[in-house]
Design an enzyme around this catalytic site. Structure first.
Site: not given
Ligand SMILES: CC(C)(COP(=O)(O)OP(=O)(O)OC[C@H]1O[C@@H](n2cnc3c(N)ncnc32)[C@H](O)[C@@H]1OP(=O)(O)O)[C@@H](O)C(=O)NCCC(=O)NCCS
Length: 145
Positions: A106, A118
């Site tokens: 979710e 995702y």
């Molecule tokens: C969601 C989260 C885990 C992503 O972690 P991250 O290490 O920054 O993600 P990644 O660098 O591995 O990014 C992988 C892909 O995710 C997407 N993505 C990540 N951050 C993004 C952003 N700010 N905006 C748009 N797309 C994004 C992109 O598709 C990216 O791939 P690409 O760079 O090849 O396009 C991080 O933002 C987070 O911890 N957020 C707060 C907690 C949270 O919301 N958790 C999810 C609960 S369901």
């Protein structure tokens, strides 16, 4: 960046996990939720280490042939380095080894970063839970393995 080390969470890591949660989650879990999850035998709790710091974690549960991603966090200053994706892909491979054939999760409707992460990795929206986060809908997503 390749030098992310993923390993099992230990009890002594829970304080740091809680700190990451408080600093990064929109709707943070309580300490008790982490302790309960840690004690749950169906729960898998992995931490991500970068340069000797725990910078993120993922928690997933297995229920027979289904898995659920319960929580995923990467610390704000380490984002956009592919770490979230590495943790997610690690979990997906582990879930396959644990013989589940679908993964559910979710996510808040406004959490565009997570939804993109995702979707990029094969999760598809299959329903919406209206006002699940009080003022906001939850997207229900699943990935068939
Ligand atoms: C969601 C989260 C885990 C992503 O972690 P991250 O290490 O920054 O993600 P990644 O660098 O591995 O990014 C992988 C892909 O995710 C997407 N993505 C990540 N951050 C993004 C952003 N700010 N905006 C748009 N797309 C994004 C992109 O598709 C990216 O791939 P690409 O760079 O090849 O396009 C991080 O933002 C987070 O911890 N957020 C707060 C907690 C949270 O919301 N958790 C999810 C609960 S369901």
């Amino acid at each position: 960046m390749n030098n992310l080390i993923i390993s099992d969470c230990r009890e002594q890591n829970l304080e740091r996990i809680y700190e990451l949660e408080i600093n990064n989650s929109y709707n943070p879990w309580t300490k008790k939720m982490f302790m309960d999850e840690f004690a749950n035998k169906s729960s898998f709790f992995k931490i991500a280490n970068f340069q000797n710091n725990i910078i993120g974690f993922i928690i997933y549960r297995i229920n027979i042939d289904e898995a659920e991603i319960m929580n995923l966090v990467i610390d704000a200053h380490c984002r956009n380095n592919g770490f979230g994706e590495k943790l997610l892909l690690y979990a997906v491979e582990d879930i396959k080894l644990l013989c589940a054939n679908k993964i559910f999760l979710e996510v808040r409707d406004s959490n565009k970063a997570a939804i993109k992460l995702y979707t990029k990795n094969g999760f598809k929206k299959y329903n919406i839970r209206k006002n699940y986060y009080t003022v906001e809908d939850a997207l229900l997503m699943k990935k068939i393995l």
